[in-house]
Design a protein around this motif. Structure first.
Motif, PDB file in Angstrom:
ATOM      1  N   THR A  70       0.847  -1.196   0.000  1.00  0.00           N
ATOM      2  CA  THR A  70       0.000   0.000   0.000  1.00  0.00           C
ATOM      3  C   THR A  70       0.883   1.247   0.000  1.00  0.00           C
ATOM      4  O   THR A  70       2.065   1.187   0.365  1.00  0.00           O
ATOM      5  CB  THR A  70      -0.899   0.050   1.255  1.00  0.00           C
ATOM      6  N   GLN A 141      -4.962   0.857  -8.431  1.00  0.00           N
ATOM      7  CA  GLN A 141      -6.395   0.804  -8.720  1.00  0.00           C
ATOM      8  C   GLN A 141      -6.841  -0.633  -8.961  1.00  0.00           C
ATOM      9  O   GLN A 141      -7.874  -1.065  -8.457  1.00  0.00           O
ATOM     10  CB  GLN A 141      -6.728   1.698  -9.916  1.00  0.00           C
ATOM     11  N   GLU A 142      -6.008  -1.373  -9.717  1.00  0.00           N
ATOM     12  CA  GLU A 142      -6.371  -2.774 -10.002  1.00  0.00           C
ATOM     13  C   GLU A 142      -6.362  -3.623  -8.734  1.00  0.00           C
ATOM     14  O   GLU A 142      -7.097  -4.590  -8.628  1.00  0.00           O
ATOM     15  CB  GLU A 142      -5.405  -3.368 -11.042  1.00  0.00           C
ATOM     16  N   GLY A 144      -7.377  -2.605  -5.981  1.00  0.00           N
ATOM     17  CA  GLY A 144      -8.500  -2.199  -5.139  1.00  0.00           C
ATOM     18  C   GLY A 144      -8.186  -1.060  -4.184  1.00  0.00           C
ATOM     19  O   GLY A 144      -8.900  -0.861  -3.199  1.00  0.00           O
ATOM     20  N   TYR A 145      -7.072  -0.342  -4.443  1.00  0.00           N
ATOM     21  CA  TYR A 145      -6.756   0.834  -3.622  1.00  0.00           C
ATOM     22  C   TYR A 145      -6.997   2.075  -4.482  1.00  0.00           C
ATOM     23  O   TYR A 145      -6.127   2.453  -5.264  1.00  0.00           O
ATOM     24  CB  TYR A 145      -5.296   0.818  -3.163  1.00  0.00           C
ATOM     25  N   PRO A 146      -8.177   2.699  -4.383  1.00  0.00           N
ATOM     26  CA  PRO A 146      -8.472   3.842  -5.244  1.00  0.00           C
ATOM     27  C   PRO A 146      -7.506   5.000  -4.986  1.00  0.00           C
ATOM     28  O   PRO A 146      -7.178   5.280  -3.832  1.00  0.00           O
ATOM     29  CB  PRO A 146      -9.908   4.226  -4.860  1.00  0.00           C
TER      30      PRO A 146
END
Ligand code: C5P
Length: 204
Positions: A70, A141-142, A144-146
């Motif tokens: 992250t 983004q892919e 799932g972390y916008p």
């Protein structure tokens, strides 16, 4: 017999992709050394002093690598990475990994300069900050972390500066490294260049 491929360079330049491809093609073990610093960073975010965290790192800290990827943990990693005692605590593990029999690929910032200056193959994989930010944005983004491009670009630049300017083991191309600028290279071209560099140094 040991055979080490050292891959250094800034975040999101393609080190991991190239490292995994080389490891798979030649049957070498692969270590993403950034995960070690990320694991220390995560323990620091949880309240532990960074030096103690580095000294107490266990295999469980690395058990779920995706959870370490992250932006918040990357930032924490680059902060703990400036502390010489943190780097020292992670040195022996990386050196032993580098010289394991059967061959090893390590990617990071200081592999060809500090961890394994005797590596048979050294690559410095880089790309412009804009290209790297766009790639990282897509990956996040892919996963799932916008996120948005401007934020990622600022993070990339901040991390580059911290990694390149620190006193201990700054991010630097070894003098004998092959520099691959992937800004305008396709992945298969960069991977092919890395394969060629390994083939040139491998005993027949
Ligand atoms: O490669 P990755 O982005 O996962 O690394 C996270 C951070 O860990 C880097 O920004 C850098 O500060 C640190 N790092 C390092 N030396 C390495 C690998 C990573 O200082 N060999």
């Amino acid at each position: 017999m040991g055979f080490t491929v050292a891959i250094d360079g800034p975040a999101a330049a393609g080190k991991g992709t190239i490292g995994r491809a080389v490891a798979e093609r030649f049957g070498f073990a692969h270590l993403d050394t950034g995960l070690l610093y990320r694991a220390v960073g995560r323990r620091m975010l949880a309240g532990e002093p960074p030096i103690a965290a580095a000294q107490g790192l266990t295999p469980e800290d690395l058990a779920e690598p995706d959870a370490l990827r992250t932006a918040v943990i990357a930032e924490a990693a680059s902060k703990v990475a400036v502390i010489p005692e943190v780097r020292a605590a992670l040195l022996d593990f990386q050196r032993a990994f580098a010289r394991r029999s059967g061959g090893a690929v390590l990617d990071g910032r200081d592999i060809g300069t500090v961890i394994c200056p005797e590596a048979e193959v050294k690559l410095f994989v880089t790309a412009s900050a804009e290209v790297r930010a766009a790639r990282r944005c897509k990956e996040l983004q892919e996963a799932g972390y916008p996120t948005d491009y401007a934020t990622v670009l600022a993070d990339v630049r901040g991390r580059d500066a911290r990694d390149a300017d620190r006193a201990t083991a700054p991010m630097l191309a070894a003098e004998d490294a092959l520099v691959l600028d992937t800004s305008e290279m396709r992945v298969d071209e960069a991977v092919a260049a890395a394969f060629a560099a390994v083939r040139a140094k491998r005993p027949a």
